[in-house]
Design a protein around this motif. Structure first.
Motif, mmCIF file in Angstrom:
data_model
loop_
_atom_site.group_PDB
_atom_site.id
_atom_site.type_symbol
_atom_site.label_atom_id
_atom_site.label_comp_id
_atom_site.label_asym_id
_atom_site.label_seq_id
_atom_site.Cartn_x
_atom_site.Cartn_y
_atom_site.Cartn_z
ATOM 1 N N SER A 145 1.662 -4.207 14.026
ATOM 2 C CA SER A 145 0.803 -4.245 14.104
ATOM 3 C C SER A 145 -0.409 -4.791 13.718
ATOM 4 O O SER A 145 -2.282 -4.694 13.553
ATOM 5 C CB SER A 145 -0.012 -2.761 14.808
ATOM 6 O OG SER A 145 0.411 -1.658 15.872
ATOM 7 N N GLU A 146 -0.308 -5.348 12.538
ATOM 8 C CA GLU A 146 -1.308 -6.023 11.586
ATOM 9 C C GLU A 146 -1.839 -5.699 11.234
ATOM 10 O O GLU A 146 -3.412 -5.342 10.700
ATOM 11 C CB GLU A 146 -2.569 -6.765 13.055
ATOM 12 C CG GLU A 146 -1.522 -7.973 13.441
ATOM 13 C CD GLU A 146 -0.785 -9.508 13.005
ATOM 14 O OE1 GLU A 146 -1.159 -9.541 11.879
ATOM 15 O OE2 GLU A 146 -0.229 -10.165 12.778
ATOM 16 N N LYS A 147 -1.409 -4.407 10.609
ATOM 17 C CA LYS A 147 -1.937 -3.111 9.075
ATOM 18 C C LYS A 147 -0.950 -3.878 7.647
ATOM 19 O O LYS A 147 -0.596 -3.774 7.949
ATOM 20 C CB LYS A 147 -1.695 -2.052 9.360
ATOM 21 C CG LYS A 147 -2.347 -1.049 8.878
ATOM 22 C CD LYS A 147 -1.389 -0.201 9.197
ATOM 23 C CE LYS A 147 -2.640 0.716 8.321
ATOM 24 N NZ LYS A 147 -1.664 2.264 7.614
ATOM 25 N N PRO A 148 -2.091 -4.579 7.665
ATOM 26 C CA PRO A 148 -1.366 -5.306 6.008
ATOM 27 C C PRO A 148 -1.542 -3.744 4.537
ATOM 28 O O PRO A 148 -1.462 -3.042 4.861
ATOM 29 C CB PRO A 148 -2.348 -5.738 5.126
ATOM 30 C CG PRO A 148 -3.287 -5.594 6.046
ATOM 31 C CD PRO A 148 -3.520 -4.710 7.468
ATOM 32 N N MET A 149 0.100 -3.506 4.617
ATOM 33 C CA MET A 149 -0.036 -2.811 3.809
ATOM 34 C C MET A 149 0.725 -3.178 2.313
ATOM 35 O O MET A 149 1.664 -4.300 1.743
ATOM 36 C CB MET A 149 1.624 -1.832 3.516
ATOM 37 C CG MET A 149 0.508 -1.326 5.349
ATOM 38 S SD MET A 149 0.079 0.599 4.759
ATOM 39 C CE MET A 149 0.623 1.721 4.294
ATOM 40 N N PHE A 165 7.415 5.942 0.395
ATOM 41 C CA PHE A 165 6.780 6.705 -0.217
ATOM 42 C C PHE A 165 5.087 6.162 -1.011
ATOM 43 O O PHE A 165 3.932 6.344 -1.161
ATOM 44 C CB PHE A 165 7.065 7.527 -1.379
ATOM 45 C CG PHE A 165 8.370 7.959 -0.780
ATOM 46 C CD1 PHE A 165 8.089 9.274 0.245
ATOM 47 C CD2 PHE A 165 9.302 8.250 -1.356
ATOM 48 C CE1 PHE A 165 9.501 9.769 1.309
ATOM 49 C CE2 PHE A 165 10.591 8.941 -0.686
ATOM 50 C CZ PHE A 165 10.881 9.913 0.988
ATOM 51 N N GLY A 166 4.895 5.028 -0.881
ATOM 52 C CA GLY A 166 3.790 4.243 -1.593
ATOM 53 C C GLY A 166 2.511 5.024 -1.094
ATOM 54 O O GLY A 166 1.346 4.934 -2.048
ATOM 55 N N GLU A 167 2.542 4.776 0.196
ATOM 56 C CA GLU A 167 1.008 5.101 0.122
ATOM 57 C C GLU A 167 0.394 6.194 0.354
ATOM 58 O O GLU A 167 0.157 6.149 0.094
ATOM 59 C CB GLU A 167 1.125 4.699 2.036
ATOM 60 C CG GLU A 167 0.754 5.124 3.026
ATOM 61 C CD GLU A 167 -0.044 4.749 4.392
ATOM 62 O OE1 GLU A 167 -1.390 4.387 4.864
ATOM 63 O OE2 GLU A 167 1.120 4.695 5.103
ATOM 64 N N ARG A 168 1.542 7.484 0.702
ATOM 65 C CA ARG A 168 1.446 8.743 0.136
ATOM 66 C C ARG A 168 0.978 9.212 -1.319
ATOM 67 O O ARG A 168 0.306 9.932 -1.602
ATOM 68 C CB ARG A 168 2.235 9.694 0.695
ATOM 69 C CG ARG A 168 2.496 9.758 1.915
ATOM 70 C CD ARG A 168 3.179 11.012 2.379
ATOM 71 N NE ARG A 168 4.920 10.106 3.125
ATOM 72 C CZ ARG A 168 6.146 10.653 3.475
ATOM 73 N NH1 ARG A 168 6.525 11.524 3.186
ATOM 74 N NH2 ARG A 168 6.981 9.352 3.606
ATOM 75 N N ILE A 169 1.730 8.215 -2.234
ATOM 76 C CA ILE A 169 1.421 8.111 -3.543
ATOM 77 C C ILE A 169 -0.388 7.997 -3.734
ATOM 78 O O ILE A 169 -1.126 8.553 -4.544
ATOM 79 C CB ILE A 169 2.406 7.489 -4.232
ATOM 80 C CG1 ILE A 169 3.427 7.979 -4.652
ATOM 81 C CG2 ILE A 169 2.169 7.285 -5.594
ATOM 82 C CD1 ILE A 169 4.873 7.508 -4.739
ATOM 83 N N ARG A 170 -0.511 6.980 -3.300
ATOM 84 C CA ARG A 170 -1.639 6.145 -3.608
ATOM 85 C C ARG A 170 -2.856 7.213 -2.877
ATOM 86 O O ARG A 170 -4.182 6.523 -3.502
ATOM 87 C CB ARG A 170 -1.345 5.116 -2.696
ATOM 88 C CG ARG A 170 -1.194 3.597 -3.955
ATOM 89 C CD ARG A 170 -1.216 1.997 -3.333
ATOM 90 N NE ARG A 170 -0.018 2.031 -1.392
ATOM 91 C CZ ARG A 170 -0.947 2.185 -0.619
ATOM 92 N NH1 ARG A 170 -2.012 1.921 -0.589
ATOM 93 N NH2 ARG A 170 -0.313 1.561 0.248
ATOM 94 N N GLU A 171 -2.953 7.299 -1.841
ATOM 95 C CA GLU A 171 -3.654 8.877 -1.086
ATOM 96 C C GLU A 171 -3.773 10.035 -2.315
ATOM 97 O O GLU A 171 -5.139 10.564 -2.420
ATOM 98 C CB GLU A 171 -3.571 8.640 -0.160
ATOM 99 C CG GLU A 171 -3.169 7.805 1.600
ATOM 100 C CD GLU A 171 -2.966 8.104 3.193
ATOM 101 O OE1 GLU A 171 -1.635 9.278 2.766
ATOM 102 O OE2 GLU A 171 -2.674 7.383 3.293
#
Length: 186
Positions: free
Chosen positions: A50-54, A174-180
């Motif tokens: 959905s055009e959400k860059p990560m 798990f990168g997003e969770r780690i960054r948050e």
């Protein structure tokens, strides 16, 4: 490489220098053909979600390095240990070059996307860590090779790279969770 090829294979200093064409050609191959694909993969994954860059979308091609580095280390270790033809051992270093470039480039892009404002600091921290490891390993490697021989000595690094090989997949998952959880607040 100097000790291995000047000792076991009887190469001159000049001949040993030419052996760096193995990993060097791997570096060039990766830079020409694989590194440009990092952005292609990033764009495809962004479009798919959905055009959400990560930032994690920069990591999939690091898996090439995660496979090639251990493979090439074991290849090099045991062709040298068994005194196979010099070309057989150098052929493995081509894949090491590819793996090294892919991991480094994907990681640098990941740092930039993850830490935006502090990207230079993140890259600097990664560089300091790599430099420290790169400075200590050559001090320890000769005694490791003396004690274990080249086959098992280089295989130690192969086993370390096998332990680290899942890192791109784990950070992708798990990168997003780690960054948050560990946000940088200065």
């Amino acid at each position: 490489m100097q000790d291995i090829y000047s000792g076991s294979y009887g190469f001159s200093i000049e001949q040993v220098g030419f052996l760096y064409l193995g990993p060097g050609s791997g570096f060039l191959f990766a830079v020409w053909f694989l590194v440009p694909r990092i952005d292609d993969v990033y764009k495809k994954l962004t479009a798919k979600h959905s055009e959400k860059p990560m930032p994690e979308y920069r990591l999939p091609l690091a898996n090439i390095g995660a496979v090639f580095i251990p493979m090439s280390l074991f290849w090099f270790a045991w062709t040298v240990e068994k005194h196979a033809h010099w070309f057989a051992s150098i052929a493995g270093t081509f894949f090491y070059g590819i793996g090294q470039v892919m991991i480094l480039n994907c990681t640098q892009n990941y740092y930039i996307d993850s830490f935006k404002t502090y990207a230079a600091s993140a890259i600097a921290a990664g560089t300091v860590f790599r430099s420290l490891v790169g400075g200590v390993v050559p001090l320890l490697a000769p005694s490791l090779f003396d004690g274990l021989g080249y086959g098992w000595g280089i295989s130690v690094f192969g086993f370390v790279s096998l332990v680290l090989a899942p890192a791109p997949v784990l950070f992708f998952a798990f990168g997003e969770r780690i960054r948050e959880r560990f946000t940088v607040k200065l």
